[in-house]
Design an enzyme around this catalytic site. Sequence first.
Site, PDB file in Angstrom:
ATOM      1  CB  SER A  50      -0.905   0.012   1.241  1.00  0.00           C
ATOM      2  OG  SER A  50      -0.119  -0.212   2.405  1.00  0.00           O
ATOM      3  CG  LEU A  62       7.080   5.980  -2.723  1.00  0.00           C
ATOM      4  CD1 LEU A  62       6.395   6.995  -3.623  1.00  0.00           C
ATOM      5  CD2 LEU A  62       8.275   6.625  -2.021  1.00  0.00           C
ATOM      6  N   GLY A  97       5.106   0.152  -3.335  1.00  0.00           N
ATOM      7  CA  GLY A  97       4.113  -0.884  -3.639  1.00  0.00           C
ATOM      8  C   GLY A  97       3.078  -0.410  -4.648  1.00  0.00           C
ATOM      9  CE1 TYR A 111      14.625   2.140   6.359  1.00  0.00           C
ATOM     10  CE2 TYR A 111      16.686   2.944   5.446  1.00  0.00           C
ATOM     11  CZ  TYR A 111      15.399   2.484   5.270  1.00  0.00           C
ATOM     12  OH  TYR A 111      14.884   2.367   3.986  1.00  0.00           O
ATOM     13  CB  VAL A 141      11.798   6.088  -3.577  1.00  0.00           C
ATOM     14  CG1 VAL A 141      10.804   5.741  -4.677  1.00  0.00           C
ATOM     15  CG2 VAL A 141      12.833   4.983  -3.401  1.00  0.00           C
ATOM     16  CG  HIS A 185      12.348  10.009   2.430  1.00  0.00           C
ATOM     17  ND1 HIS A 185      11.531   8.919   2.646  1.00  0.00           N
ATOM     18  CD2 HIS A 185      13.597   9.604   2.775  1.00  0.00           C
ATOM     19  CE1 HIS A 185      12.269   7.918   3.093  1.00  0.00           C
ATOM     20  NE2 HIS A 185      13.519   8.299   3.184  1.00  0.00           N
ATOM     21  CE  LYS A 216       9.331  21.757   5.662  1.00  0.00           C
ATOM     22  NZ  LYS A 216      10.765  22.091   5.720  1.00  0.00           N
ATOM     23  NE  ARG A 257      20.329  12.797   0.906  1.00  0.00           N
ATOM     24  CZ  ARG A 257      21.370  13.283   1.597  1.00  0.00           C
ATOM     25  NH1 ARG A 257      22.502  13.561   0.978  1.00  0.00           N
ATOM     26  NH2 ARG A 257      21.275  13.487   2.894  1.00  0.00           N
ATOM     27  CG  ASP A 289      23.254  20.233   5.713  1.00  0.00           C
ATOM     28  OD1 ASP A 289      22.133  20.650   5.362  1.00  0.00           O
ATOM     29  OD2 ASP A 289      24.303  20.862   5.554  1.00  0.00           O
TER      30      ASP A 289
HETATM   31  P1  NAP Z   1       5.978   3.479   2.729  1.00  0.00           P
HETATM   32  O1  NAP Z   1       5.319   4.268   1.662  1.00  0.00           O
HETATM   33  O2  NAP Z   1       6.098   4.067   4.094  1.00  0.00           O
HETATM   34  O3  NAP Z   1       5.211   2.088   2.841  1.00  0.00           O
HETATM   35  C1  NAP Z   1       5.523   1.188   3.868  1.00  0.00           C
HETATM   36  C2  NAP Z   1       4.691  -0.028   3.677  1.00  0.00           C
HETATM   37  O4  NAP Z   1       5.013  -0.983   4.701  1.00  0.00           O
HETATM   38  C3  NAP Z   1       3.187   0.231   3.792  1.00  0.00           C
HETATM   39  O5  NAP Z   1       2.518  -0.606   2.882  1.00  0.00           O
HETATM   40  C4  NAP Z   1       2.881  -0.164   5.223  1.00  0.00           C
HETATM   41  O6  NAP Z   1       1.530  -0.570   5.405  1.00  0.00           O
HETATM   42  C5  NAP Z   1       3.803  -1.362   5.370  1.00  0.00           C
HETATM   43  N1  NAP Z   1       4.149  -1.665   6.746  1.00  0.00           N
HETATM   44  C6  NAP Z   1       4.855  -0.888   7.617  1.00  0.00           C
HETATM   45  N2  NAP Z   1       4.954  -1.500   8.810  1.00  0.00           N
HETATM   46  C7  NAP Z   1       4.302  -2.694   8.691  1.00  0.00           C
HETATM   47  C8  NAP Z   1       4.059  -3.771   9.577  1.00  0.00           C
HETATM   48  N3  NAP Z   1       4.505  -3.769  10.844  1.00  0.00           N
HETATM   49  N4  NAP Z   1       3.339  -4.834   9.129  1.00  0.00           N
HETATM   50  C9  NAP Z   1       2.878  -4.854   7.860  1.00  0.00           C
HETATM   51  N5  NAP Z   1       3.093  -3.872   6.961  1.00  0.00           N
HETATM   52  C10 NAP Z   1       3.797  -2.801   7.384  1.00  0.00           C
HETATM   53  O7  NAP Z   1       7.435   3.035   2.305  1.00  0.00           O
HETATM   54  P2  NAP Z   1       8.113   3.001   0.874  1.00  0.00           P
HETATM   55  O8  NAP Z   1       8.791   4.299   0.693  1.00  0.00           O
HETATM   56  O9  NAP Z   1       7.144   2.477  -0.154  1.00  0.00           O
HETATM   57  O10 NAP Z   1       9.267   1.920   1.114  1.00  0.00           O
HETATM   58  C11 NAP Z   1       9.206   0.620   0.570  1.00  0.00           C
HETATM   59  C12 NAP Z   1      10.564  -0.023   0.758  1.00  0.00           C
HETATM   60  O11 NAP Z   1      11.540   0.741   0.055  1.00  0.00           O
HETATM   61  C13 NAP Z   1      11.019  -0.081   2.209  1.00  0.00           C
HETATM   62  O12 NAP Z   1      11.627  -1.326   2.461  1.00  0.00           O
HETATM   63  C14 NAP Z   1      12.025   1.046   2.309  1.00  0.00           C
HETATM   64  O13 NAP Z   1      12.987   0.792   3.318  1.00  0.00           O
HETATM   65  C15 NAP Z   1      12.621   1.032   0.919  1.00  0.00           C
HETATM   66  N6  NAP Z   1      13.235   2.296   0.488  1.00  0.00           N
HETATM   67  C16 NAP Z   1      12.501   3.444   0.491  1.00  0.00           C
HETATM   68  C17 NAP Z   1      13.107   4.624   0.084  1.00  0.00           C
HETATM   69  C18 NAP Z   1      12.356   5.930   0.058  1.00  0.00           C
HETATM   70  O14 NAP Z   1      12.973   6.960  -0.240  1.00  0.00           O
HETATM   71  N7  NAP Z   1      11.064   5.964   0.334  1.00  0.00           N
HETATM   72  C19 NAP Z   1      14.449   4.621  -0.332  1.00  0.00           C
HETATM   73  C20 NAP Z   1      15.148   3.407  -0.351  1.00  0.00           C
HETATM   74  C21 NAP Z   1      14.523   2.254   0.073  1.00  0.00           C
HETATM   75  P3  NAP Z   1       0.358   0.543   5.706  1.00  0.00           P
HETATM   76  O15 NAP Z   1       0.173   1.313   4.428  1.00  0.00           O
HETATM   77  O16 NAP Z   1      -0.823  -0.257   6.044  1.00  0.00           O
HETATM   78  O17 NAP Z   1       0.884   1.400   6.820  1.00  0.00           O
HETATM   79  P1  GDP Z   2      18.094  11.190   3.389  1.00  0.00           P
HETATM   80  O1  GDP Z   2      18.243  11.376   1.920  1.00  0.00           O
HETATM   81  O2  GDP Z   2      18.082   9.773   3.805  1.00  0.00           O
HETATM   82  O3  GDP Z   2      19.081  11.995   4.165  1.00  0.00           O
HETATM   83  O4  GDP Z   2      16.667  11.693   3.854  1.00  0.00           O
HETATM   84  P2  GDP Z   2      15.679  12.880   3.436  1.00  0.00           P
HETATM   85  O5  GDP Z   2      14.883  12.508   2.248  1.00  0.00           O
HETATM   86  O6  GDP Z   2      14.937  13.183   4.696  1.00  0.00           O
HETATM   87  O7  GDP Z   2      16.593  14.115   2.988  1.00  0.00           O
HETATM   88  C1  GDP Z   2      17.310  14.809   3.958  1.00  0.00           C
HETATM   89  C2  GDP Z   2      18.030  16.020   3.361  1.00  0.00           C
HETATM   90  O8  GDP Z   2      17.079  16.985   2.893  1.00  0.00           O
HETATM   91  C3  GDP Z   2      18.863  16.711   4.430  1.00  0.00           C
HETATM   92  O9  GDP Z   2      19.963  17.366   3.836  1.00  0.00           O
HETATM   93  C4  GDP Z   2      17.856  17.756   4.972  1.00  0.00           C
HETATM   94  O10 GDP Z   2      18.501  18.837   5.617  1.00  0.00           O
HETATM   95  C5  GDP Z   2      17.188  18.189   3.663  1.00  0.00           C
HETATM   96  N1  GDP Z   2      15.837  18.767   3.845  1.00  0.00           N
HETATM   97  C6  GDP Z   2      15.501  20.062   3.554  1.00  0.00           C
HETATM   98  N2  GDP Z   2      14.217  20.296   3.856  1.00  0.00           N
HETATM   99  C7  GDP Z   2      13.707  19.103   4.312  1.00  0.00           C
HETATM  100  C8  GDP Z   2      12.401  18.714   4.755  1.00  0.00           C
HETATM  101  O11 GDP Z   2      11.449  19.490   4.802  1.00  0.00           O
HETATM  102  N3  GDP Z   2      12.255  17.412   5.127  1.00  0.00           N
HETATM  103  C9  GDP Z   2      13.293  16.514   5.097  1.00  0.00           C
HETATM  104  N4  GDP Z   2      13.069  15.244   5.441  1.00  0.00           N
HETATM  105  N5  GDP Z   2      14.540  16.879   4.695  1.00  0.00           N
HETATM  106  C10 GDP Z   2      14.744  18.151   4.316  1.00  0.00           C
END
Ligand code: NAP
Ligand code: GDP
Length: 325
Positions: A21, A23, A25, A147, A177, A190, A198, A219, A281
């Site tokens: 459910s 981002l 997925g 993490y 992502v 993120h 914002k 990034r 930062d």
């Molecule tokens: P997300 O949007 O926060 O989604 C998290 C998902 O995990 C949701 O479907 C949530 O279900 C489910 N979940 C969380 N805790 C759970 C639990 N205890 N039992 C069952 N389901 C659970 O995260 P995302 O960004 O899509 O991330 C997906 C994967 O990509 C993760 O492994 C993350 O570490 C990895 N990743 C993400 C990023 C990024 O920038 N977002 C970057 C690199 C890697 P509900 O919707 O029901 O809460």
């Molecule tokens: P990271 O890439 O894992 O470090 O995680 P983030 O996606 O949270 O990005 C963090 C970077 O964005 C840092 O340099 C923060 O100082 C900067 N940043 C600037 N404004 C924001 C904000 O509103 N939210 C977050 N999460 N980060 C911000």
Amino acid sequence: MGLGECRFDFEKKIILVTGGSGLVGQAIKQAKQQDPRENETFIFLSSKDGDLKDPAATQRIFERYKPTHVIHLAAMVGGLFNNMKHNLDFLRNNILINDNVLHNSYKLGVKKVVSCLSTCVFPDKTTYQIDETMIHNGPPHPSNFGYSYAKRLIDVQNHAYHQQHGCHFTAVIPTNVFGAYDNFNLEDGHVIPGLIHKAYIAKKEGKPLVVYGSGKPLRQFIYSIDLAKLFLFVLREYEEIDPIILSVDESSEVSIGEVAQIIADAFQLEHGIVLDSTKADGQFKKTASNNKLRTYLPDFQFMPLKDAIERTVQWFNLNYNIARK
Ligand code: NAP
Ligand code: GDP
């Protein structure tokens, strides 16, 4: 074999997507609709189907769906500021979820699991570009060590399940992502979804967009739909146990300030950007190499960052009421 090329694969696959459910997925749901295979049935889970921290609930889910393949996305996920406040929760929750998912996959004879690491799990003090061999080379950045260690353990588990039981468990390593269905919470999400939310408020109130930190960190961002297409490639074609970085090219790396400007422009903000330098930062950069990905898919086209951000802003504006925030 390239993306979109045809291979005759008639094996029936039941693909369980944990975290279906969220981002990533939701993007995989869209990508598989655009590139369907007759032999694939996808099941997208959310936390409502059961808490994957709970061994019994996880076992029930696996026994109910009997997956042949698993895309394991479920995790406690958050931006820099959420990680800084909750390192212990990120460590414990993710260790529990990962152990339950991988062990039930082993017990139920799942043929392949693709889990998800992140480029924030790499060592803080490192040489660049970072590649797949460097995951365990030194401590991660202190802001998100909980993490990071939980995610690093997935790689350790994948190799141990392979060595002891011959399991085909692997992982992808995406960069930061963003896209539709992201977590747009102002403090916990993120940077891109946080700044989009914002900017939405700044536009309404006629104020500047407040960007945390110096705006200088670098990034590599990946649009969720691009990541989803690459996930399907890994599920269908990638045979290694060692993980693969899923990233845009190094030339597409941008500063936080540049990203903030793209978002401010997308909202046509009239009062510009201000930096809040009292905020952290995080890691200055985590520049990752996509050389391995390019050896598999030399021609893969990533959506330009500006276009992908504009699509995400459009989605947020249209879906403001249902967006996670
Ligand atoms: P997300 O949007 O926060 O989604 C998290 C998902 O995990 C949701 O479907 C949530 O279900 C489910 N979940 C969380 N805790 C759970 C639990 N205890 N039992 C069952 N389901 C659970 O995260 P995302 O960004 O899509 O991330 C997906 C994967 O990509 C993760 O492994 C993350 O570490 C990895 N990743 C993400 C990023 C990024 O920038 N977002 C970057 C690199 C890697 P509900 O919707 O029901 O809460
Ligand atoms: P990271 O890439 O894992 O470090 O995680 P983030 O996606 O949270 O990005 C963090 C970077 O964005 C840092 O340099 C923060 O100082 C900067 N940043 C600037 N404004 C924001 C904000 O509103 N939210 C977050 N999460 N980060 C911000």
